[in-house]
Scaffold this active site. Structure first.
Site, PDB file in Angstrom:
ATOM      1  N   ALA A  35     -18.348   1.947 -44.455  1.00  0.00           N
ATOM      2  CA  ALA A  35     -19.231   0.698 -44.460  1.00  0.00           C
ATOM      3  C   ALA A  35     -20.342   0.830 -43.397  1.00  0.00           C
ATOM      4  O   ALA A  35     -21.332   0.206 -43.540  1.00  0.00           O
ATOM      5  CB  ALA A  35     -18.432  -0.522 -44.459  1.00  0.00           C
ATOM      6  N   HIS A  37     -21.913   3.596 -42.302  1.00  0.00           N
ATOM      7  CA  HIS A  37     -22.749   4.276 -42.634  1.00  0.00           C
ATOM      8  C   HIS A  37     -23.750   3.726 -43.646  1.00  0.00           C
ATOM      9  O   HIS A  37     -25.079   3.900 -43.800  1.00  0.00           O
ATOM     10  CB  HIS A  37     -22.137   5.702 -43.263  1.00  0.00           C
ATOM     11  CG  HIS A  37     -21.332   6.411 -42.287  1.00  0.00           C
ATOM     12  ND1 HIS A  37     -20.271   6.566 -42.413  1.00  0.00           N
ATOM     13  CD2 HIS A  37     -22.023   7.392 -41.371  1.00  0.00           C
ATOM     14  CE1 HIS A  37     -19.642   7.399 -41.396  1.00  0.00           C
ATOM     15  NE2 HIS A  37     -20.973   7.863 -40.609  1.00  0.00           N
ATOM     16  N   ARG A 189     -12.790   8.828 -37.908  1.00  0.00           N
ATOM     17  CA  ARG A 189     -11.531   9.368 -37.264  1.00  0.00           C
ATOM     18  C   ARG A 189     -10.367   8.143 -37.465  1.00  0.00           C
ATOM     19  O   ARG A 189      -9.115   8.423 -37.107  1.00  0.00           O
ATOM     20  CB  ARG A 189     -11.719   9.589 -35.641  1.00  0.00           C
ATOM     21  CG  ARG A 189     -12.677  10.909 -35.669  1.00  0.00           C
ATOM     22  CD  ARG A 189     -12.450  11.589 -34.382  1.00  0.00           C
ATOM     23  NE  ARG A 189     -13.019  13.109 -34.070  1.00  0.00           N
ATOM     24  CZ  ARG A 189     -14.388  13.092 -34.090  1.00  0.00           C
ATOM     25  NH1 ARG A 189     -15.395  12.071 -33.626  1.00  0.00           N
ATOM     26  NH2 ARG A 189     -14.733  14.288 -34.155  1.00  0.00           N
TER      27      ARG A 189
END
Ligand code: PAF
EC number: 6.3.2.1
Length: 286
Positions: A35, A37, A189
């Site tokens: 979300a 990006h 990550r």
């Protein structure tokens, strides 16, 4: 939304948009989109007429012991998210297209000052890899504006410096970090975290909030605040990498007289390294 893999196709599509008088917005990514990006692309859609995103997992910015090979490649899901956010064109070059002379034959861009310390110290060569690929992407896309997340605060400072120093006519826009409800900054990550690690991870941001609260309350003994916060991180299961208070614009170490501060942190939970930051504007408190 079209997806193109070559610089030739990318330039042709952008030339057509330019010929139609469109302003070009650009969001470079390494994929595995979340979300955060999508918020960058949505901002680009508000600010430009034609939005280009790129997905390229850039080997030049990964150290030899880092997660280049296991970095998630999720193209179909990413395409859907970009389409939903309003992206017009996606560029997905392969390594050959980006580095036809190999990595060793590649001219590098090195940004002094803001690249040093913090992630620059923990990840030698990382910001040279970022600055090099971003410069190449900027030359390929030639956008009017480009949008980056503030979660990578030092990266944003490096990109602002390179655009300034190399006289690139590109407006750089930093977008606020998107967080999960429990405060954890969204990151590709986070997908590496086990369930217990994911449950413990918000403690990283909470330790920054405690520091910020103390600073807002008038405390200026930064080394003492860092020591307390790192104890909190360790108690939550983290292995601290760095935790520093810096002046928010120059990124030099903060003094008690500074009003614009940023607290920057990197810490490992298991083998996953998470970063986060919190900015503080003490201007109103003067
Ligand atoms: O932030 C990222 O995803 C990358 O560092 C970037 C800016 C796309 C360069 O590879």
């Amino acid at each position: 939304m079209n997806t193109v893999k070559t610089i030739r196709e990318l330039r042709a599509a952008i030339a057509q948009a330019r010929a139609e008088g469109k302003q070009i917005g650009f969001v470079p990514t390494m994929g595995n989109l979340h979300a955060g990006h999508a918020a960058l692309v949505e901002k680009a859609v508000q600010r430009a007429d034609f939005v280009v995103a790129s997905i390229f997992v850039n080997p030049l910015q990964f150290g030899p012991s880092e997660d280049l090979d296991k970095y998630p490649r999720t193209l179909a899901a990413d395409q859907q998210k970009l389409f939903d956010a309003g992206c017009h064109l996606l560029f997905t070059p392969d390594v050959e297209e980006m580095y036809p002379n190999g990595m060793d034959g590649q001219t590098r861009i090195s940004v002094p000052g803001v690249s040093e310390g913090l992630c620059g110290a923990s990840r030698p060569g990382h910001f040279e890899g970022v600055a090099t690929v971003v410069t190449k992407l900027f030359n390929m896309v030639q956008p009017d504006l480009a949008i980056f997340g503030q979660k990578d605060y030092q990266q944003l400072a490096v990109i602002r410096a390179l655009v300034r120093d190399l006289n690139m006519p590109i407006q750089i826009i930093g977008e606020p970090t998107v967080r999960a409800q429990d405060g954890l900054a969204l990151s590709s990550r986070n997908g590496y975290l086990t369930e217990p690690q994911r449950a413990a991870a918000p403690a990283l941001y909470h330790s920054l909030e405690h520091m910020a609260e103390a600073i807002r309350g008038g405390e200026r003994d930064f080394p003492q605040l860092v020591a307390i916060a790192q104890q909190q991180q360790i108690a939550a299961g983290f292995r601290p990498d760095y935790l520093e208070v810096r002046e928010a614009n120059s990124l030099r170490p903060a003094t008690g007289a500074d009003h614009q501060l940023v607290i920057l942190v990197a810490a490992f939970i298991g083998s996953t390294r998470l970063i986060d930051n919190l900015t503080l504007d003490l201007g109103a408190a003067r």
